[in-house]
Enzyme design. Structure first.
Site, PDB file in Angstrom:
ATOM      1  N   TYR A 175       0.836  -1.203   0.000  1.00  0.00           N
ATOM      2  CA  TYR A 175       0.000   0.000   0.000  1.00  0.00           C
ATOM      3  C   TYR A 175       0.872   1.255   0.000  1.00  0.00           C
ATOM      4  CZ  TYR A 175      -3.320   3.534   1.572  1.00  0.00           C
ATOM      5  OH  TYR A 175      -4.071   4.682   1.670  1.00  0.00           O
ATOM      6  N   GLU A 181     -11.919   6.187   3.924  1.00  0.00           N
ATOM      7  CA  GLU A 181     -11.395   7.020   5.012  1.00  0.00           C
ATOM      8  C   GLU A 181     -12.497   7.309   6.030  1.00  0.00           C
ATOM      9  OE1 GLU A 181      -8.378   7.500   5.566  1.00  0.00           O
ATOM     10  OE2 GLU A 181      -7.384   7.223   3.631  1.00  0.00           O
ATOM     11  N   TRP A 217      -6.213   1.922  10.055  1.00  0.00           N
ATOM     12  CA  TRP A 217      -6.278   1.800   8.598  1.00  0.00           C
ATOM     13  C   TRP A 217      -6.081   0.342   8.182  1.00  0.00           C
ATOM     14  CZ3 TRP A 217      -8.437   3.483   4.591  1.00  0.00           C
ATOM     15  CH2 TRP A 217      -7.995   3.131   3.319  1.00  0.00           C
TER      16      TRP A 217
END
Length: 200
Positions: A28, A50, A58
């Site tokens: 990522y 988000e 996350w």
């Protein structure tokens, strides 16, 4: 420099330290985070994810991202905007995503706002790209929000978007390359500084 600011992997590449904190973070970090995104659907996906991340790590969202993509039909705003109560019930029963009624309903509502608004999400978010942005050498120099993210959050809320606080919006700006918070010494920053940021 802090012990976790930068780390050099077995591949010889030096990355922001957080990229080694969980499995899948390196990919990522290397391939997505901070690289410019202009595609409308991918921007909407990142805005939604988000929002789902608020209050969570996350990594939780990243592990479930394919589940989110299946559940929300590829984050196609037109298809999500047509969701009804049966879809909300389906999503609340889907263990492949974060089952928060407030976040699910916000995602559906945000798709409807996006379809109804003048202009594009791409135009709106990139209009808040800062003229200058401090280059961080240490992770503790990366702020949770900025005046630009606060302004963008305010504008998104004015238009009817939900789950778009200044911190969530700043995470979006980082993820989409509107700002580059890769640390000095990170190989991705070097690539972006070499021209990829503007080319994206």
């Amino acid at each position: 420099m802090g012990a976790n600011d930068l780390i050099t992997g077995s591949d010889g590449l030096t990355r922001c330290g957080w990229a080694a904190s969980q499995p899948d973070y390196a990919a990522y970090h290397d391939l997505e985070w901070g690289r410019p995104v202009h595609d409308e659907v991918r921007l909407f996906e990142k805005l939604c994810l988000e929002g789902f991340q608020a209050g969570l790590s996350w990594y939780t969202i990243l592990r479930k991202r394919e589940g989110f993509r299946r559940a929300f039909v590829g984050f196609d705003p037109a298809r999500i905007a047509a969701f009804d109560q049966r879809d909300v019930d389906r999503l609340l029963a889907d263990a492949g995503i974060v089952r928060s009624r407030r976040k699910i309903e916000s995602t559906i509502g945000n798709a409807r706002v996006l379809l109804a608004m003048d202009g594009t999400l791409e135009e709106l978010v990139w209009a808040h790209e800062p003229a200058t942005h401090a280059v961080p050498e240490h992770m503790d120099e990366v702020a949770p929000s900025t005046p630009e993210s606060t302004a963008l959050a305010r504008e998104l809320k004015r238009r009817g978007f939900r789950m778009v606080g200044a911190t969530t919006v700043y995470a979006l700006m980082q993820a989409c390359g509107i700002v580059d918070d890769h640390l000095v010494g990170c190989f991705v920053r070097a690539e972006l500084d070499a021209g990829e940021r503007r080319a994206g």
